[in-house]
Design a protein around this motif. Sequence first.
Motif, short mmCIF file in Angstrom:
data_model
loop_
_atom_site.label_atom_id
_atom_site.label_comp_id
_atom_site.label_asym_id
_atom_site.label_seq_id
_atom_site.Cartn_x
_atom_site.Cartn_y
_atom_site.Cartn_z
N CYS A 48 87.65 92.49 45.40
CA CYS A 48 87.11 93.30 44.29
C CYS A 48 87.21 94.82 44.50
CB CYS A 48 85.64 92.95 44.07
SG CYS A 48 85.29 91.20 43.88
N TYR A 49 87.07 95.27 45.74
CA TYR A 49 86.86 96.70 46.01
C TYR A 49 88.01 97.60 45.57
CZ TYR A 49 82.38 97.02 48.39
OH TYR A 49 81.05 97.06 48.68
N ASP A 50 89.25 97.11 45.58
CA ASP A 50 90.36 97.99 45.19
C ASP A 50 90.22 98.51 43.77
OD1 ASP A 50 91.69 98.15 47.57
OD2 ASP A 50 93.23 96.70 47.07
N CYS A 51 89.61 97.74 42.89
CA CYS A 51 89.43 98.18 41.50
C CYS A 51 87.97 98.45 41.14
CB CYS A 51 89.99 97.14 40.53
SG CYS A 51 91.77 96.94 40.64
N VAL A 71 98.30 101.28 37.82
CA VAL A 71 97.25 101.09 38.81
C VAL A 71 96.05 101.99 38.50
CG1 VAL A 71 96.67 101.42 41.25
CG2 VAL A 71 98.81 100.30 40.62
N ALA A 72 96.30 103.25 38.20
CA ALA A 72 95.21 104.18 37.89
C ALA A 72 94.42 103.70 36.68
CB ALA A 72 95.75 105.59 37.65
N SER A 73 95.11 103.17 35.69
CA SER A 73 94.44 102.65 34.50
C SER A 73 93.57 101.44 34.84
CB SER A 73 95.49 102.27 33.45
OG SER A 73 94.91 101.61 32.36
N HIS A 74 94.10 100.53 35.65
CA HIS A 74 93.34 99.34 36.05
C HIS A 74 92.10 99.73 36.85
CE1 HIS A 74 95.86 95.65 35.17
NE2 HIS A 74 96.58 96.65 34.68
N LEU A 113 92.59 89.90 38.82
CA LEU A 113 93.66 89.75 37.83
C LEU A 113 94.89 89.10 38.46
CD1 LEU A 113 93.50 93.24 36.09
CD2 LEU A 113 92.60 91.07 35.23
N LYS A 114 95.55 88.25 37.69
CA LYS A 114 96.76 87.59 38.18
C LYS A 114 97.83 88.61 38.57
CE LYS A 114 96.12 83.22 35.66
NZ LYS A 114 94.72 83.25 35.89
N SER A 115 97.95 89.67 37.78
CA SER A 115 98.95 90.71 38.08
C SER A 115 98.64 91.37 39.42
CB SER A 115 99.01 91.75 36.96
OG SER A 115 97.74 92.36 36.77
N TYR A 116 97.38 91.51 39.76
CA TYR A 116 96.98 92.10 41.05
C TYR A 116 97.30 91.12 42.18
CZ TYR A 116 93.97 93.99 44.71
OH TYR A 116 93.49 94.48 45.90
N ALA A 123 93.89 88.73 48.43
CA ALA A 123 92.68 88.99 47.64
C ALA A 123 92.24 87.78 46.83
CB ALA A 123 92.92 90.16 46.70
N SER A 124 93.00 86.71 46.90
CA SER A 124 92.65 85.50 46.15
C SER A 124 91.31 84.95 46.65
CB SER A 124 93.76 84.45 46.34
OG SER A 124 93.45 83.31 45.60
N LEU A 125 90.46 84.61 45.71
CA LEU A 125 89.13 84.09 46.05
C LEU A 125 89.10 82.59 45.79
CD1 LEU A 125 87.00 86.96 44.50
CD2 LEU A 125 87.72 86.68 46.87
N ASP A 126 88.50 81.85 46.70
CA ASP A 126 88.46 80.39 46.57
C ASP A 126 87.00 79.91 46.46
OD1 ASP A 126 87.44 80.55 49.17
OD2 ASP A 126 89.34 80.02 50.10
N ALA A 127 86.82 78.63 46.44
CA ALA A 127 85.49 78.04 46.28
C ALA A 127 84.57 78.46 47.43
CB ALA A 127 85.60 76.51 46.22
N HIS A 128 85.11 78.56 48.63
CA HIS A 128 84.29 79.00 49.78
C HIS A 128 83.76 80.41 49.55
CE1 HIS A 128 83.64 80.80 53.78
NE2 HIS A 128 83.06 79.63 54.03
#
Length: 130
Positions: A48-51, A71-74, A113-116, A123-128
């Motif tokens: 999360c922190y990058d955005c 990136v700046a817009s996101h 975001l999928k694009s990220y 950065a993918s987050l899972d159930a854990h």
Amino acid sequence: MKKFTSTLILLIVLFALAQLIRPSFKDPSVTLDALVPDSVKAVFKKGCYDCHSNETDLKWFAKITPANFLVASHVRDGRKALNFSNWDSLDAGAQKGKLFWAVHDIRNKEMPLKSYLMLHGAASLDAHDL
């Protein structure tokens, strides 16, 4: 062949000149980070922190025009929706609400975001993580 070479040189020059045009992008200071356990903060930093913080870690490819404008817009939009670095500006109810929506968006695969994730697979987050 001469036309192709001329066109290629023109495109390279235009690309190089485009690098002089940069979006305004700054990382303001952190006033108070989210008051959550370290394990939760680790998940926030991972996905999360990058955005959604003032601690954006831009990779080299995010600094190249025209990608830097996207990136700046996101990041601007992400910080506007939720900024963990200004946690103290929210009352307790708003903090709980923001956390609720964060979990909701992660659970529904809307965040990150999928694009990220295409360029930041770690950065993918899972159930854990949830």
